[in-house]
Write an enzyme that holds these catalytic residues in place. Structure first.
Site, PDB file in Angstrom:
ATOM      1  N   CYS A  76      -4.188  10.907   1.000  1.00 38.20           N
ATOM      2  CA  CYS A  76      -3.233   9.625   0.791  1.00 38.20           C
ATOM      3  C   CYS A  76      -2.057   9.915   0.396  1.00 38.20           C
ATOM      4  O   CYS A  76      -0.840   9.654   0.868  1.00 38.20           O
ATOM      5  CB  CYS A  76      -4.209   8.912  -0.203  1.00 38.20           C
ATOM      6  N   LYS A  85       0.974  -1.237  -0.123  1.00 36.83           N
ATOM      7  CA  LYS A  85       0.092   0.049  -0.055  1.00 36.83           C
ATOM      8  C   LYS A  85       1.020   1.479   0.218  1.00 36.83           C
ATOM      9  O   LYS A  85       0.782   2.026  -0.909  1.00 36.83           O
ATOM     10  CB  LYS A  85      -1.022  -0.036   1.294  1.00 36.83           C
TER      11      LYS A  85
HETATM   12  N1  SAJ Z   1      -1.549  14.832  -9.349  1.00 39.18           N
HETATM   13  C1  SAJ Z   1      -0.900  15.727 -10.133  1.00 39.18           C
HETATM   14  N2  SAJ Z   1      -0.260  15.253 -11.457  1.00 39.18           N
HETATM   15  C2  SAJ Z   1      -0.753  13.874 -11.639  1.00 39.18           C
HETATM   16  C3  SAJ Z   1      -1.716  13.039 -11.163  1.00 39.18           C
HETATM   17  C4  SAJ Z   1      -2.078  13.609  -9.848  1.00 39.18           C
HETATM   18  O1  SAJ Z   1      -0.416  16.694  -9.866  1.00 39.18           O
HETATM   19  O2  SAJ Z   1      -0.420  13.591 -12.872  1.00 39.18           O
HETATM   20  C5  SAJ Z   1      -2.093  15.290  -8.042  1.00 39.18           C
HETATM   21  C6  SAJ Z   1      -3.687  15.606  -8.041  1.00 39.18           C
HETATM   22  O3  SAJ Z   1      -4.030  16.705  -8.319  1.00 39.18           O
HETATM   23  C7  SAJ Z   1      -3.797  15.405  -6.488  1.00 39.18           C
HETATM   24  C8  SAJ Z   1      -2.808  14.334  -6.089  1.00 39.18           C
HETATM   25  O4  SAJ Z   1      -1.761  14.439  -7.270  1.00 39.18           O
HETATM   26  O5  SAJ Z   1      -3.513  16.576  -5.765  1.00 39.18           O
HETATM   27  C9  SAJ Z   1      -3.287  12.910  -5.865  1.00 39.18           C
HETATM   28  O6  SAJ Z   1      -4.409  12.577  -6.704  1.00 39.18           O
HETATM   29  P1  SAJ Z   1      -4.479  11.401  -7.343  1.00 39.18           P
HETATM   30  O7  SAJ Z   1      -5.837  11.050  -8.338  1.00 39.18           O
HETATM   31  O8  SAJ Z   1      -3.179  10.711  -8.088  1.00 39.18           O
HETATM   32  O9  SAJ Z   1      -4.792  10.213  -6.157  1.00 39.18           O
HETATM   33  P2  SAJ Z   1      -5.826  10.217  -4.631  1.00 39.18           P
HETATM   34  O10 SAJ Z   1      -4.775  10.759  -3.706  1.00 39.18           O
HETATM   35  O11 SAJ Z   1      -7.026  10.896  -5.159  1.00 39.18           O
HETATM   36  O12 SAJ Z   1      -5.826   8.512  -4.486  1.00 39.18           O
HETATM   37  C10 SAJ Z   1      -4.719   7.929  -4.461  1.00 39.18           C
HETATM   38  C11 SAJ Z   1      -4.804   6.843  -5.398  1.00 39.18           C
HETATM   39  N3  SAJ Z   1      -3.549   6.005  -5.385  1.00 39.18           N
HETATM   40  C12 SAJ Z   1      -2.830   5.549  -6.373  1.00 39.18           C
HETATM   41  O13 SAJ Z   1      -3.341   6.158  -7.799  1.00 39.18           O
HETATM   42  C13 SAJ Z   1      -1.328   4.965  -6.405  1.00 39.18           C
HETATM   43  C14 SAJ Z   1      -5.809   5.768  -4.868  1.00 39.18           C
HETATM   44  O14 SAJ Z   1      -5.851   4.521  -5.834  1.00 39.18           O
HETATM   45  C15 SAJ Z   1      -5.570   5.201  -3.375  1.00 39.18           C
HETATM   46  O15 SAJ Z   1      -6.649   4.364  -2.926  1.00 39.18           O
HETATM   47  C16 SAJ Z   1      -5.536   6.497  -2.596  1.00 39.18           C
HETATM   48  O16 SAJ Z   1      -4.781   7.575  -2.976  1.00 39.18           O
HETATM   49  C17 SAJ Z   1      -5.744   6.383  -1.341  1.00 39.18           C
HETATM   50  O17 SAJ Z   1      -6.549   6.119  -0.528  1.00 39.18           O
HETATM   51  O18 SAJ Z   1      -4.666   5.852  -0.884  1.00 39.18           O
END
Ligand code: SAJ
Length: 436
Positions: A288, A234
């Protein structure tokens, strides 16, 4: 409120059984993960009791409502309550399965706080009957599930609690496992069923027992392993994403300095068959990815150099963005700035750890009424911005009244905008929305 289940579960000392339709599941914590999980299980025919310390949450859920915004969740909870398969309570019931889905925040100095998981273990312990299976889903530092096992063993000397290094686990009275949630906010209900799950048992029999529950509602694969590997997996998933976003964010700062367009660079670099640079933004938010990598660092601080540096880069990106906005305002003295978006990512009403909100809050004391905010997912300004003079306005008002416009979140509601909509304005597009 009384626990809704009776305490005479039909299980005996060797009853590490397959789940049966009359089995009862207690989900501890009715937050972003616990409530959807409880509702999905109930809609698959399980008898579920959701447990939360908040009486308000319990009241809302028992009335068929939801206290969090998540696509399709309201209907799912409504159905589960209407069918009487889901109830909510502040009291922990006797149950065949316990799922722990409580928060694991960061303490100061970026170390993990597992006190809510420990409290859940203490609340469950007196109710556990032989044959029960306890599963931790909360994102946790490695060793947390074994800590839960030790708490239960201390409080329940009448039960044979399995241990990690135990070879003859057939003697155990209960099962303990770790099965991390890995659902994406905004797609939680869908991903709860469709994603593969990693299920780590304290012993192999524990993994088998927990997997029997997940295979009843998960369409993806249920991959069994040991508890320490599952806990590490995780943390690795979210650290992987954080490190990759940090690369994109660092690249955007390098591109600024050397004067090239980062969006063109990434678009073209990604045409290489083995390159996939993620998207820069104003920083990384949410509860997360902005948090979990620190749990990995806490376990091995000297070895986890890249992981901790990535966290620092992503945290710094918000400060860098804020400084660039100030520089743009210096070029338009007395001008108004409009910030588009406050959520931590697009199309979500979640402002936790949001870099956009952090940037807005740091500018607000200086800009006051010269700052306009557009956030389709907020009815009122978040607490951090209240009383600062900042105004929450509609998109049209922002576009006509502000000299500087900053795109902080690429919400769908903004995606129709094109460069011409900003004619005569200074635009800072932190998400590359206008380039995509
Ligand atoms: N972000 C960027 N650039 C990108 C992708 C995301 O700046 O290319 C930013 C987003 O704007 C945001 C942050 O990253 O601020 C996180 O967003 P996210 O969509 O990547 O992830 P979360 O936090 O919504 O969900 C994550 C997911 N983990 C992964 O993709 C490895 C989800 O599957 C998990 O279940 C969740 O964390 C969790 O609960 O741990």
């Amino acid at each position: 409120m009384n626990a809704p289940f009776d305490t005479s579960l039909a299980t005996g000392p060797n009853a590490l059984l397959q789940p049966a339709p009359d089995h009862q599941i207690a989900v501890i914590g009715l937050g972003y993960i616990g409530l959807p999980t409880a509702a999905v299980l109930a809609n698959h025919g399980w008898n579920v009791c959701g447990v939360d310390v908040s009486e308000d949450v319990v009241r809302t859920v028992n009335a068929g409502g939801v206290h969090i915004e998540e696509r399709d969740l309201d209907q799912l909870v409504h159905n589960a309550i209407a069918s009487k398969k889901l109830t909510a309570s502040t009291a922990v019931p006797a149950a065949h399965f316990y799922l722990i889905a409580v928060p694991t925040p960061l303490c100061e100095k970026n170390t993990p706080d597992v006190s809510y998981v420990e409290a859940a273990a203490r609340a469950i312990a007196p109710k556990i009957l032989p044959g029960a299976c306890i599963i931790v889903e909360s994102t946790s530092p490695v060793g947390t599930t074994e800590k839960v096992a030790r708490i239960i063993a201390e409080m329940r000397s009448d039960l044979a609690v399995p241990a990690f290094d135990q070879t003859l686990d057939a003697q155990a009275d209960i099962a303990l496992a770790y099965c991390p949630e890995r659902v994406l906010p905004g797609k939680i209900v869908h991903e709860l069923e469709s994603n593969d799950r990693v299920i780590g048992g304290i012993t192999p029999a524990c993994a088998e027992r927990a997997a029997a529950l997940y295979t009843s509602f998960v369409k993806g694969d249920c991959l069994k392993t040991n508890v320490r590997i599952a806990e590490t997996v995780k943390l690795v998933e979210n650290s992987f994403r954080d490190v990759n976003i940090a690369f994109a964010n660092e690249l955007s700062m390098i591109a600024d300095e050397i004067g090239v367009d980062v969006w063109d660079v990434i678009r073209l670099a990604n045409r290489h068959p083995r390159v996939n640079v993620l998207q820069p933004g104003p920083g990384v938010g949410g509860h997360c990815i902005a948090v979990d990598p620190w749990f990995l660092v806490a376990g091995a601080p000297k070895a986890a150099k890249l992981v901790s540096t990535a966290r620092e880069v992503n945290d710094y990106k918000a400060e860098h963005t804020q400084k660039r906005i100030r520089a743009l305002l210096d070029a338009a003295p007395g001008g108004r700035v409009a910030l588009l978006g406050l959520a931590f990512k697009p199309d979500i009403d979640d402002f936790r750890e949001s870099p956009a909100l952090e940037i807005a809050a740091s500018l607000a004391p200086d800009l006051g009424e010269n700052m306009l905010v557009v956030e389709p997912f907020a009815q009122t300004l978040p607490a951090e911005l209240q009383g600062t003079g900042v105004q929450l306005v509609g998109l049209d008002a922002a576009l006509s009244e502000a000299e500087v416009i900053v795109i902080l979140v690429d919400h769908t509601a903004f995606k129709h905008l094109v460069s011409n909509d900003f004619a005569g304005r200074i635009v800072f597009d932190t998400r590359g929305m206008l380039k995509r």
